[in-house]
Design an enzyme around this catalytic site. Structure first.
Site, PDB file in Angstrom:
ATOM      1  N   ASP A 139       3.601  -4.530 -61.281  1.00 40.31           N
ATOM      2  CA  ASP A 139       4.367  -4.369 -62.521  1.00 40.31           C
ATOM      3  C   ASP A 139       5.699  -3.664 -62.318  1.00 40.31           C
ATOM      4  O   ASP A 139       5.940  -3.022 -61.302  1.00 40.31           O
ATOM      5  CB  ASP A 139       3.562  -3.544 -63.526  1.00 40.31           C
ATOM      6  CG  ASP A 139       3.550  -2.062 -63.166  1.00 40.31           C
ATOM      7  OD1 ASP A 139       3.296  -1.739 -61.987  1.00 40.31           O
ATOM      8  OD2 ASP A 139       3.825  -1.227 -64.042  1.00 40.31           O
ATOM      9  N   ARG A 144       2.729  -8.016 -64.560  1.00 38.63           N
ATOM     10  CA  ARG A 144       1.482  -8.169 -63.793  1.00 38.63           C
ATOM     11  C   ARG A 144       0.874  -9.564 -63.932  1.00 38.63           C
ATOM     12  O   ARG A 144       0.175 -10.029 -63.055  1.00 38.63           O
ATOM     13  CB  ARG A 144       0.427  -7.154 -64.267  1.00 38.63           C
ATOM     14  CG  ARG A 144       0.777  -5.714 -63.991  1.00 38.63           C
ATOM     15  CD  ARG A 144      -0.469  -4.851 -64.131  1.00 38.63           C
ATOM     16  NE  ARG A 144      -0.156  -3.440 -64.300  1.00 38.63           N
ATOM     17  CZ  ARG A 144       0.083  -2.594 -63.304  1.00 38.63           C
ATOM     18  NH1 ARG A 144       0.069  -3.021 -62.066  1.00 38.63           N
ATOM     19  NH2 ARG A 144       0.341  -1.331 -63.548  1.00 38.63           N
ATOM     20  N   GLU A 159      -5.390  -3.335 -51.199  1.00 41.30           N
ATOM     21  CA  GLU A 159      -4.158  -2.836 -51.828  1.00 41.30           C
ATOM     22  C   GLU A 159      -3.253  -4.007 -52.190  1.00 41.30           C
ATOM     23  O   GLU A 159      -3.282  -5.048 -51.543  1.00 41.30           O
ATOM     24  CB  GLU A 159      -3.403  -1.942 -50.831  1.00 41.30           C
ATOM     25  CG  GLU A 159      -3.512  -0.449 -51.099  1.00 41.30           C
ATOM     26  CD  GLU A 159      -2.690   0.026 -52.305  1.00 41.30           C
ATOM     27  OE1 GLU A 159      -2.472  -0.733 -53.266  1.00 41.30           O
ATOM     28  OE2 GLU A 159      -2.285   1.191 -52.285  1.00 41.30           O
ATOM     29  N   ASP A 160      -2.425  -3.820 -53.201  1.00 42.02           N
ATOM     30  CA  ASP A 160      -1.425  -4.830 -53.525  1.00 42.02           C
ATOM     31  C   ASP A 160      -0.277  -4.779 -52.525  1.00 42.02           C
ATOM     32  O   ASP A 160       0.153  -5.778 -51.994  1.00 42.02           O
ATOM     33  CB  ASP A 160      -0.901  -4.656 -54.965  1.00 42.02           C
ATOM     34  CG  ASP A 160      -0.481  -3.216 -55.282  1.00 42.02           C
ATOM     35  OD1 ASP A 160      -0.618  -2.332 -54.407  1.00 42.02           O
ATOM     36  OD2 ASP A 160      -0.006  -2.987 -56.402  1.00 42.02           O
ATOM     37  N   GLY A 164      -2.605  -2.345 -59.524  1.00 41.16           N
ATOM     38  CA  GLY A 164      -1.865  -3.429 -58.894  1.00 41.16           C
ATOM     39  C   GLY A 164      -2.690  -4.450 -58.132  1.00 41.16           C
ATOM     40  O   GLY A 164      -2.342  -5.623 -58.090  1.00 41.16           O
ATOM     41  N   ASP A 190       3.989   0.358 -49.197  1.00 43.09           N
ATOM     42  CA  ASP A 190       5.436   0.592 -49.252  1.00 43.09           C
ATOM     43  C   ASP A 190       5.768   1.732 -48.283  1.00 43.09           C
ATOM     44  O   ASP A 190       5.991   1.497 -47.094  1.00 43.09           O
ATOM     45  CB  ASP A 190       5.782   0.916 -50.709  1.00 43.09           C
ATOM     46  CG  ASP A 190       7.251   1.134 -50.962  1.00 43.09           C
ATOM     47  OD1 ASP A 190       8.076   0.685 -50.156  1.00 43.09           O
ATOM     48  OD2 ASP A 190       7.601   1.754 -51.986  1.00 43.09           O
ATOM     49  N   PHE A 196      12.212  -4.123 -54.436  1.00 42.97           N
ATOM     50  CA  PHE A 196      11.160  -4.013 -55.436  1.00 42.97           C
ATOM     51  C   PHE A 196      10.693  -5.398 -55.891  1.00 42.97           C
ATOM     52  O   PHE A 196      11.508  -6.276 -56.177  1.00 42.97           O
ATOM     53  CB  PHE A 196      11.690  -3.219 -56.639  1.00 42.97           C
ATOM     54  CG  PHE A 196      10.623  -2.801 -57.590  1.00 42.97           C
ATOM     55  CD1 PHE A 196       9.772  -1.748 -57.289  1.00 42.97           C
ATOM     56  CD2 PHE A 196      10.457  -3.458 -58.802  1.00 42.97           C
ATOM     57  CE1 PHE A 196       8.774  -1.353 -58.167  1.00 42.97           C
ATOM     58  CE2 PHE A 196       9.470  -3.078 -59.690  1.00 42.97           C
ATOM     59  CZ  PHE A 196       8.628  -2.029 -59.374  1.00 42.97           C
ATOM     60  N   VAL A 197       9.377  -5.581 -55.928  1.00 45.87           N
ATOM     61  CA  VAL A 197       8.817  -6.870 -56.349  1.00 45.87           C
ATOM     62  C   VAL A 197       7.837  -6.686 -57.512  1.00 45.87           C
ATOM     63  O   VAL A 197       7.254  -5.618 -57.678  1.00 45.87           O
ATOM     64  CB  VAL A 197       8.097  -7.595 -55.181  1.00 45.87           C
ATOM     65  CG1 VAL A 197       9.072  -8.108 -54.146  1.00 45.87           C
ATOM     66  CG2 VAL A 197       7.042  -6.704 -54.525  1.00 45.87           C
ATOM     67  N   LYS A 252       5.987  -3.549 -46.784  1.00 51.45           N
ATOM     68  CA  LYS A 252       7.428  -3.361 -46.548  1.00 51.45           C
ATOM     69  C   LYS A 252       7.572  -2.444 -45.342  1.00 51.45           C
ATOM     70  O   LYS A 252       7.640  -1.218 -45.507  1.00 51.45           O
ATOM     71  CB  LYS A 252       8.072  -2.676 -47.753  1.00 51.45           C
ATOM     72  CG  LYS A 252       8.104  -3.484 -49.030  1.00 51.45           C
ATOM     73  CD  LYS A 252       8.740  -2.607 -50.117  1.00 51.45           C
ATOM     74  CE  LYS A 252       8.711  -3.260 -51.464  1.00 51.45           C
ATOM     75  NZ  LYS A 252       9.095  -2.303 -52.527  1.00 51.45           N
TER      76      LYS A 252
END
Ligand code: 5GP
Length: 177
Positions: free
Chosen positions: A162, A168, A102-103, A48, A106, A155-156, A134
């Protein structure tokens, strides 16, 4: 920008590519200042974070290194809770100034389980850069040192993120309807 369908789900535009670009530049500028005279080692978490890591790294103007590791902890739109190291780390972290890239943070489970493995190697410092966070989903205490955007618990996809393999390559970030 219109809504898009990926697999069976509909997503709406949420963060534009210029907003992302602006935030990524700001984070890079801060890191350039904070690490002046040092040689930080970025560790980007695949898959990610590849796009964020690439754009961030392009804006780093001080001497810096980057390495990539792969941890799998996510299937579909719900975390499985499992963390599997698929590609190991090939750089010695001892006395290095490490920045994890990190992307998205969560639940925080991924980094919470992974950080002790890195700390074990006794880096000089260990910081976290995440494009998204988040806070409402966070289950483990984590300090994100460099953050792009705080987002709601939805969720994104896009910009490296992805949904079951797709999305992506989208330049913007889209949110599940
Ligand atoms: P955590 O361990 O913090 O719960 O989750 C971290 C990982 O879960 C992220 O690196 C990412 O791969 C995945 N993830 C969490 N939230 C989302 C989301 O909204 N969209 C996508 N595509 N992946 C997510």
């Amino acid at each position: 920008m219109p809504a898009i369908t990926v697999h069976d789900k509909e997503f709406i535009p949420y963060i534009t590519s210029s907003q992302i670009e602006e935030q990524v530049k700001k984070i890079a500028e801060q890191i350039n200042k904070d690490y002046a005279g040092k040689r930080p080692l970025f560790i980007a978490i695949l898959n990610g974070a590849f796009m964020f890591a690439s754009d961030l790294f392009k804006n780093i103007t001080i001497d810096a290194e980057i390495s990539f590791i792969k941890l799998a902890s996510y299937k579909g739109i719900k975390s499985t809770g499992k963390v599997i190291t698929a590609i190991g780390l090939d750089v010695d972290l001892h006395q290095r100034d490490v920045i994890i890239v990190e992307d998205i943070v969560d639940t925080g489970k991924t980094l919470f389980h992974f950080l002790p493995q890195l700390e074990h190697q006794q880096p000089a410092s260990l910081k976290i850069a995440s494009l998204l966070h988040k806070p409402d989903a966070l289950l483990h205490p984590l300090k994100i040192d460099y953050l792009g955007f705080t987002i709601p618990n939805k969720f994104v996809i896009g910009y490296g993120l992805d949904y079951d393999g797709l999305g992506r390559n989208i330049k913007e970030i889209y949110q599940l309807v």
